[in-house]
Design a protein around this motif. Structure first.
Motif, PDB file in Angstrom:
ATOM      1  N   LEU A  28       0.830  -1.204   0.000  1.00  0.00           N
ATOM      2  CA  LEU A  28       0.000   0.000   0.000  1.00  0.00           C
ATOM      3  C   LEU A  28       0.864   1.254   0.000  1.00  0.00           C
ATOM      4  N   SER A  29       1.946   1.247   0.786  1.00  0.00           N
ATOM      5  CA  SER A  29       2.814   2.431   0.828  1.00  0.00           C
ATOM      6  C   SER A  29       3.531   2.627  -0.504  1.00  0.00           C
ATOM      7  N   VAL A  30       3.960   1.515  -1.159  1.00  0.00           N
ATOM      8  CA  VAL A  30       4.612   1.627  -2.473  1.00  0.00           C
ATOM      9  C   VAL A  30       3.619   2.132  -3.515  1.00  0.00           C
ATOM     10  N   ALA A  31       2.389   1.631  -3.466  1.00  0.00           N
ATOM     11  CA  ALA A  31       1.365   2.097  -4.415  1.00  0.00           C
ATOM     12  C   ALA A  31       1.108   3.588  -4.238  1.00  0.00           C
ATOM     13  N   LEU A  32       1.079   4.037  -2.984  1.00  0.00           N
ATOM     14  CA  LEU A  32       0.864   5.464  -2.735  1.00  0.00           C
ATOM     15  C   LEU A  32       2.047   6.292  -3.229  1.00  0.00           C
ATOM     16  N   LEU A  33       3.252   5.838  -2.906  1.00  0.00           N
ATOM     17  CA  LEU A  33       4.453   6.583  -3.309  1.00  0.00           C
ATOM     18  C   LEU A  33       4.595   6.632  -4.832  1.00  0.00           C
ATOM     19  N   ALA A  34       4.462   5.481  -5.475  1.00  0.00           N
ATOM     20  CA  ALA A  34       4.590   5.443  -6.940  1.00  0.00           C
ATOM     21  C   ALA A  34       3.405   6.137  -7.609  1.00  0.00           C
ATOM     22  N   GLY A  35       2.225   6.070  -6.973  1.00  0.00           N
ATOM     23  CA  GLY A  35       1.050   6.731  -7.550  1.00  0.00           C
ATOM     24  C   GLY A  35       1.202   8.236  -7.598  1.00  0.00           C
ATOM     25  N   VAL A  36       1.780   8.810  -6.532  1.00  0.00           N
ATOM     26  CA  VAL A  36       2.025  10.260  -6.527  1.00  0.00           C
ATOM     27  C   VAL A  36       2.997  10.638  -7.639  1.00  0.00           C
ATOM     28  N   GLU A  37       4.059   9.854  -7.784  1.00  0.00           N
ATOM     29  CA  GLU A  37       5.044  10.142  -8.836  1.00  0.00           C
ATOM     30  C   GLU A  37       4.423   9.959 -10.219  1.00  0.00           C
ATOM     31  N   ARG A  38       3.582   8.915 -10.377  1.00  0.00           N
ATOM     32  CA  ARG A  38       2.965   8.670 -11.684  1.00  0.00           C
ATOM     33  C   ARG A  38       1.985   9.783 -12.043  1.00  0.00           C
ATOM     34  N   MET A  39       1.219  10.243 -11.052  1.00  0.00           N
ATOM     35  CA  MET A  39       0.278  11.331 -11.305  1.00  0.00           C
ATOM     36  C   MET A  39       1.040  12.616 -11.657  1.00  0.00           C
ATOM     37  N   ARG A  40       2.133  12.872 -10.944  1.00  0.00           N
ATOM     38  CA  ARG A  40       2.932  14.065 -11.242  1.00  0.00           C
ATOM     39  C   ARG A  40       3.473  14.004 -12.667  1.00  0.00           C
ATOM     40  N   HIS A  41       3.966  12.832 -13.062  1.00  0.00           N
ATOM     41  CA  HIS A  41       4.504  12.671 -14.415  1.00  0.00           C
ATOM     42  C   HIS A  41       3.397  12.813 -15.450  1.00  0.00           C
ATOM     43  N   SER A  42       2.214  12.263 -15.168  1.00  0.00           N
ATOM     44  CA  SER A  42       1.107  12.337 -16.129  1.00  0.00           C
ATOM     45  C   SER A  42       0.642  13.768 -16.326  1.00  0.00           C
ATOM     46  N   VAL A  43       0.552  14.518 -15.213  1.00  0.00           N
ATOM     47  CA  VAL A  43       0.119  15.914 -15.316  1.00  0.00           C
ATOM     48  C   VAL A  43       1.103  16.721 -16.155  1.00  0.00           C
ATOM     49  N   ARG A  44       2.387  16.569 -15.857  1.00  0.00           N
ATOM     50  CA  ARG A  44       3.391  17.333 -16.613  1.00  0.00           C
ATOM     51  C   ARG A  44       3.431  16.902 -18.075  1.00  0.00           C
ATOM     52  N   SER A  45       3.297  15.598 -18.314  1.00  0.00           N
ATOM     53  CA  SER A  45       3.336  15.118 -19.695  1.00  0.00           C
ATOM     54  C   SER A  45       2.137  15.625 -20.482  1.00  0.00           C
ATOM     55  N   THR A  46       0.957  15.586 -19.851  1.00  0.00           N
ATOM     56  CA  THR A  46      -0.245  16.057 -20.543  1.00  0.00           C
ATOM     57  C   THR A  46      -0.139  17.537 -20.855  1.00  0.00           C
ATOM     58  N   PHE A  47       0.331  18.329 -19.894  1.00  0.00           N
ATOM     59  CA  PHE A  47       0.464  19.762 -20.124  1.00  0.00           C
ATOM     60  C   PHE A  47       1.506  20.043 -21.203  1.00  0.00           C
ATOM     61  N   ALA A  48       2.640  19.333 -21.143  1.00  0.00           N
ATOM     62  CA  ALA A  48       3.699  19.587 -22.122  1.00  0.00           C
ATOM     63  C   ALA A  48       3.265  19.201 -23.529  1.00  0.00           C
ATOM     64  N   GLN A  49       2.479  18.141 -23.665  1.00  0.00           N
ATOM     65  CA  GLN A  49       2.052  17.696 -24.988  1.00  0.00           C
ATOM     66  C   GLN A  49       1.043  18.645 -25.626  1.00  0.00           C
ATOM     67  N   SER A  50       0.418  19.498 -24.803  1.00  0.00           N
ATOM     68  CA  SER A  50      -0.651  20.339 -25.330  1.00  0.00           C
ATOM     69  C   SER A  50      -0.143  21.560 -26.078  1.00  0.00           C
ATOM     70  N   VAL A  51       1.142  21.863 -26.004  1.00  0.00           N
ATOM     71  CA  VAL A  51       1.643  23.097 -26.592  1.00  0.00           C
ATOM     72  C   VAL A  51       2.771  22.825 -27.579  1.00  0.00           C
ATOM     73  N   SER A  52       2.779  21.662 -28.191  1.00  0.00           N
ATOM     74  CA  SER A  52       3.841  21.317 -29.124  1.00  0.00           C
ATOM     75  C   SER A  52       3.798  22.217 -30.356  1.00  0.00           C
ATOM     76  N   GLY A  53       4.960  22.755 -30.722  1.00  0.00           N
ATOM     77  CA  GLY A  53       5.082  23.516 -31.963  1.00  0.00           C
ATOM     78  C   GLY A  53       4.675  24.965 -31.900  1.00  0.00           C
ATOM     79  N   THR A  54       4.125  25.415 -30.778  1.00  0.00           N
ATOM     80  CA  THR A  54       3.736  26.819 -30.643  1.00  0.00           C
ATOM     81  C   THR A  54       4.903  27.619 -30.083  1.00  0.00           C
ATOM     82  N   ASP A  55       5.300  28.689 -30.798  1.00  0.00           N
ATOM     83  CA  ASP A  55       6.432  29.497 -30.349  1.00  0.00           C
ATOM     84  C   ASP A  55       6.008  30.572 -29.369  1.00  0.00           C
ATOM     85  N   LEU A  56       4.855  31.177 -29.576  1.00  0.00           N
ATOM     86  CA  LEU A  56       4.392  32.253 -28.690  1.00  0.00           C
ATOM     87  C   LEU A  56       2.883  32.162 -28.519  1.00  0.00           C
ATOM     88  N   LEU A  57       2.442  32.586 -27.366  1.00  0.00           N
ATOM     89  CA  LEU A  57       1.012  32.695 -27.079  1.00  0.00           C
ATOM     90  C   LEU A  57       0.722  34.166 -26.791  1.00  0.00           C
TER      91      LEU A  57
END
Length: 420
Positions: A28-57
């Motif tokens: 349970l503790s490993v699932a919690l620890l890895a889950g936090v890291e996985r969620m953090r990675h998913s959030v950053r990956s999703t945000f980073a993928q949303s702005v590919s190729g745009t130079d300025l906003l």
């Protein structure tokens, strides 16, 4: 060494119920620890993928992060509007390769509506430069035509040919609905794993058309312009929420940014997506650190529980250890056996935790995708997880030192002498 592993396994199997609870706590503790890291990675990956190729906003002057969140991720309030004339002046500059206008502010059953042009479908990129692809139908080329994203179509069951209506603002009440001007679904975008999936796309002229008889966020009393008569009016866009800009040469990005900053007609700002994301990660970094710290404390608690269980079992295993000593086992071999036992329990708990996390990810991924637009990693651990998992195994080995040293000092005579 092999015989020590076998002895440790058979000894642990005889206490499988007690040690099973310890493995469950570690899992349970490993699932919690890895889950936090996985969620953090998913959030950053999703945000980073949303702005590919745009130079300025580009948007109204204000917070760069607020502009980024609203225009790209449909979160929060806009910084203001920019005039269409200003957008055209900037889009016609020689260093600009393409410009995508965005008009936000309406919704359909809670999903944001985006007014844009054909440039959106031609130049918008996500992930590693992937273009938008239609899963069915075609683009919205005429008034009152709409193309929903994949999540919108799946959740509401839309197909090309269906009729829908839009709502003014994010309020889905009947009073805010543009019910007199229905739209026809002419296509559905393929899934991208970005906020595009949760958006409804129409033309800028359609946005102007549904607001002809509206002013200040409310329908004008006594004025009703039927859908068949809107073409009599000027439907050229007047204002935008933001614009995505792509350049011929990325070396010109700072020159265009300076030009936008010094733009005389109205106060504007040009934001580098990477810089705005960096500000976002700084804000969320504290929360991520706190969550990881809490998860690490849970893991340490589980490790302490494992040490306590093994130490408590040593008293019951006095005779077992003494017999091993009597048949030739040396103190360091008993030490290694206890170390192998604690490490083995940690490894089994870690594998069980990963299996539990994978199960939760498979079950919860559709819900997270639907509610938050995030794509969860469901298969192999993300890069950051490997370091955490190695640290977990290291903690398990360290936890085995205490009972190992205790067994090392265990005397043969003490083990063979019955206690009264």
């Amino acid at each position: 060494m092999r015989y020590l592993v076998m002895i440790a396994f058979r000894s642990a199997w005889n206490r499988r119920l007690t040690l099973g609870l310890t493995v469950l706590a570690i899992a349970l503790s490993v699932a919690l620890l890895a889950g936090v890291e996985r969620m953090r990675h998913s959030v950053r990956s999703t945000f980073a993928q949303s702005v590919s190729g745009t130079d300025l906003l580009i948007g109204a002057r204000g917070s760069p992060l607020q502009l980024m969140l609203h225009a790209v991720f449909r979160i929060g309030e806009p910084t203001g509007n920019i005039r269409w004339h200003s957008f055209r002046q900037l889009a016609d500059r020689p260093e600009v390769a393409w410009a995508i206008p965005l008009s936000l502010g309406d919704a359909h059953h809670g999903f944001p509506v985006i007014g844009t042009t054909a440039a959106y479908f031609d130049h918008f990129r996500y992930g590693r430069g992937s273009p938008l692809v239609l899963a069915s139908g075609r683009r919205p080329d005429h008034l009152f035509e709409v193309v929903p994203g994949a999540d919108v179509a799946d959740q509401l069951g839309y197909r090309p040919g269906d009729q829908i209506t839009l709502s003014h603002g994010l309020d889905d009440s009947d009073l805010a609905e543009h019910a007199d001007k229905p739209f026809t679904v002419v296509g559905i975008l393929a899934r991208t794993g970005t906020p595009v999936d949760r958006s409804v796309h129409v033309s800028l002229e359609s946005i102007e058309a549904i607001h002809l008889d509206w002013h200040g966020g409310a329908h004008l009393p006594g004025l009703a312009i039927p859908a068949g008569q809107v073409r009599k009016f000027d439907l050229a866009p007047k204002h935008l929420s933001a614009a995505l800009i792509g350049l011929h040469n990325r070396a010109d990005v700072f020159r265009l940014q300076q030009a936008v900053r010094e733009f005389r007609d109205e106060p504007l700002q040009a934001v580098l997506p990477g810089v705005a994301l960096g500000q976002l990660w700084q804000l969320t970094g504290v929360v991520e650190t706190v969550l990881l710290a809490i998860s690490a404390l849970v893991l340490v608690t589980a490790s302490c529980s494992m040490v306590a269980v093994i130490l408590a079992g040593l008293n019951e295993r006095r005779r077992e250890l003494a017999i091993l000593r009597s048949v030739g086992a040396r103190p360091r071999e008993l030490f290694l056996m206890l170390l192998i036992e604690s490490t083995g329990l940690t490894v089994v708990g870690t594998l069980a935790g990963l299996a539990l996390l994978a199960l939760v990810s498979v079950i919860g991924a559709p819900l997270v995708q639907q509610q938050f637009g995030l794509t969860l990693q469901q298969a192999l651990p993300v890069p950051g997880e490997w370091r955490l998992l190695m640290a977990v195994v290291g903690v398990g080995m360290l936890a085995g030192l205490v009972p190992g040293l205790r067994a090392y000092r265990h005397a043969l005579a003490e083990g063979l002498t019955p206690r009264t």
